[in-house]
Design an enzyme around this catalytic site. Structure first.
Site, PDB file in Angstrom:
ATOM      1  N   HIS A 132       3.714  -2.244   3.079  1.00  0.00           N
ATOM      2  CA  HIS A 132       3.782  -0.911   2.491  1.00  0.00           C
ATOM      3  C   HIS A 132       5.147  -0.715   1.835  1.00  0.00           C
ATOM      4  O   HIS A 132       6.173  -0.775   2.524  1.00  0.00           O
ATOM      5  CB  HIS A 132       3.570   0.174   3.562  1.00  0.00           C
ATOM      6  CG  HIS A 132       2.263   0.031   4.292  1.00  0.00           C
ATOM      7  ND1 HIS A 132       2.080  -0.883   5.303  1.00  0.00           N
ATOM      8  CD2 HIS A 132       1.082   0.671   4.132  1.00  0.00           C
ATOM      9  CE1 HIS A 132       0.833  -0.792   5.757  1.00  0.00           C
ATOM     10  NE2 HIS A 132       0.208   0.148   5.061  1.00  0.00           N
ATOM     11  N   ASP A 163       0.818  -1.212   0.000  1.00  0.00           N
ATOM     12  CA  ASP A 163       0.000   0.000   0.000  1.00  0.00           C
ATOM     13  C   ASP A 163       0.855   1.267   0.000  1.00  0.00           C
ATOM     14  O   ASP A 163       2.032   1.257   0.375  1.00  0.00           O
ATOM     15  CB  ASP A 163      -0.885   0.028   1.254  1.00  0.00           C
ATOM     16  CG  ASP A 163      -1.995  -1.001   1.221  1.00  0.00           C
ATOM     17  OD1 ASP A 163      -1.999  -1.850   0.310  1.00  0.00           O
ATOM     18  OD2 ASP A 163      -2.856  -0.964   2.126  1.00  0.00           O
TER      19      ASP A 163
END
Length: 521
Positions: free
Chosen positions: A451, A307
């Protein structure tokens, strides 16, 4: 008598020749060029054709005055930016007119949505081919936003006999051929071009045509593959090199573009009134590998998801994924897409899935549906403009979703993807801790949350990918793992969260990022 024989021979020969001339004259059969090679326009009328016109290194140019009754239409755009867009209208070519109106309207809307500073969009048309019931329309646009203005090109091809309109990528036979063409374009690009930025994706090959000699010409927009100061860039590929890479449409387009035009008109309305494309559209890359079947009990699939990116070290992550022939899904956020557009294109070109994670990473469940939609629409437009791909997955920031978010995403054609394993890499910036959590939670069908904006996550990913490969896992995209998804539905480990009406299950899995907003590396 011997001295008279030459004279007799001459007389006989002249008599024979006279007879042949008389025969030809009476029959009306005169030697000359093949009429099929002298058709000036789609109606089949015979006449000598002038040579194709245009610069030796640019697309051919057709004078609109040589096209019978061509008219000009002006786009009626209902949006927030100033738009001055014109396009051609030809008799008996209503499908082309409709296609251009819809496509150009979508282009302006995507420009406005993708650029918060969008101010002005102008576009004008030209013709690059008009022969054999085939028309090539080349659009030249200027986009102006807070960063300045840039020139862009797109070229569309229309088959009047079928009523089908095509993008330039369809001049190429398939993805393998586009890969080969892309390699040639890299080799022959000007020195100012960033070679790795030249990728075989549809958004880069949206203006392809031919010069008067039949060489293939590829046009790139300002800033796409070279510094903005270089302006738009074009690359010419020799006709003989391009020949085996062309589709049937590509060959037809080349043949039409490399002869001149005189009083062109279409032979009549199309037999079929529709838009259409070939079965394979080169440059549009599926996130699903047909060679992998995650439903096979012998195949253990896991989805690595990242992400908030792309980040500065995402290319390093892509290198590791490529080393192990692994695929991942990147839930991208608006500002990083603007900062790293070439990384987005590279990830897409290498078979990874690109999905939506909003423009500014808000809690969508805490805002109105209009605002939530705007957050998603911006990123949809950004990725489409960089790749040509329309995303069908999203991840709600913080895992926060509710009926309102479900309604918006359903309307936009986006499935909601949560997760089954949370590495909490945003909180614990320790590569060994992150890799331990990912590997400890890995199982068949798992969706692992990370991430790619954190350097420690990139470090951890080297170990995670290497170890998952050693354990016999196949690392796939979310779409590969889940198969067909339902817009608006929420998924966390391969099954829809049918009983999580308020999204609480997704939130209970763990916070998506820091509670005060998007994490920064």
């Amino acid at each position: 008598m011997a001295t008279r024989r030459p004279l007799v021979t001459v007389v006989v020969a002249m008599a024979v020749l006279a007879g042949l001339v008389l025969l030809v004259t009476q029959s009306g059969v005169l030697p000359g060029p093949d009429p099929a090679e002298n058709t000036a326009h789609g109606s089949g009328e015979e006449s000598p054709l002038p040579p194709a016109t245009g610069e030796p290194d640019r697309l051919t140019v057709v004078d609109p005055s040589d096209v019978v009754d061509v008219a000009e239409e002006t786009l009626s755009y209902d949006g927030g930016v100033s738009a001055d867009v014109t396009y051609p209208s030809l008799p008996d070519a209503e499908p082309l007119t409709d296609f251009l109106a819809r496509t150009l309207d979508a282009d302006v809307a995507a420009f406005e949505a993708a650029n918060p500073g969008a101010a002005d969009y102008t576009a004008e048309w030209g013709l690059t081919a008009a022969n054999d019931d085939l028309v090539g329309v080349r659009m030249t646009s200027t986009e102006t936003d807070s960063e300045g203005s840039r020139e862009c090109h797109s070229t569309y091809w229309y088959e009047a006999d079928t009523g089908l309109a095509h993008g330039s990528n369809e001049l190429i036979a398939g993805q393998d051929e586009l890969d080969q063409l892309n390699a040639l374009v890299r080799e022959q690009s000007p020195d100012a071009v960033d070679g790795p930025a030249v990728l075989p994706v549809a958004a880069l090959y949206d203006s392809v045509g031919f010069n008067p000699d039949g060489d293939l010409v590829v046009e790139f927009d300002t800033g796409q593959i070279a510094p903005v100061g270089e302006g738009p860039v074009h690359v010419v590929v020799d006709r003989d090199e391009a020949e085996p890479l062309l589709s049937d449409l590509g060959v037809r387009a080349r043949d039409a573009a490399t002869v001149g035009v005189e009083d062109f008109s279409l032979s009549g309305p199309p037999e079929a009134d529709k838009d259409g494309t070939t079965e394979e559209r080169p440059g549009l890359i599926s996130p699903v590998d047909d060679a992998v079947d995650c439903s096979d009990p012998e195949t253990r699939c896991v989805a690595l998801t990242y992400d908030d990116g792309p980040g500065g070290r995402t290319p390093e992550l892509l290198d590791t994924l490529a080393e192990y022939d692994a695929r991942a899904t990147f839930f991208v956020t608006g500002v990083p897409v603007l900062e790293h557009p070439r990384t987005v294109r590279r990830a897409y070109a290498e078979g990874h899935e690109i999905a939506n994670h909003t423009l500014s990473h808000p809690d969508l469940s805490a805002m109105g549906q209009g605002a939530a939609r705007a957050e998603l629409e911006t990123v949809q437009a950004q990725v489409y403009r960089e790749t040509g791909y329309t995303m069908d997955l999203m991840r709600p920031p913080y895992g926060a979703t509710d009926d309102g978010v479900a309604s918006v995403t359903e309307d936009m054609g986006l499935a909601q993807i949560l997760w089954s394993v949370d590495t909490n890499d945003w909180k614990d910036r320790n590569a060994s801790v992150v890799s331990g959590r990912a590997l400890g939670g890995a199982s068949d069908g798992a969706i692992i949350l990370m991430h790619d904006i954190h350097g420690t996550t990139i470090d951890a990913s080297h170990e995670i990918i290497r170890e998952l490969d050693a354990r016999g896992y196949t690392m796939v995209t979310v779409s590969q793992l889940l198969g067909t998804t339902t817009p608006g539905a929420a998924y966390h480990d391969g099954q829809p969260e049918e009983d999580a009406e308020d999204g609480s299950e997704g939130q209970e899995t763990g916070g998506d990022e820091e509670e005060d907003g998007p994490a920064e590396d």
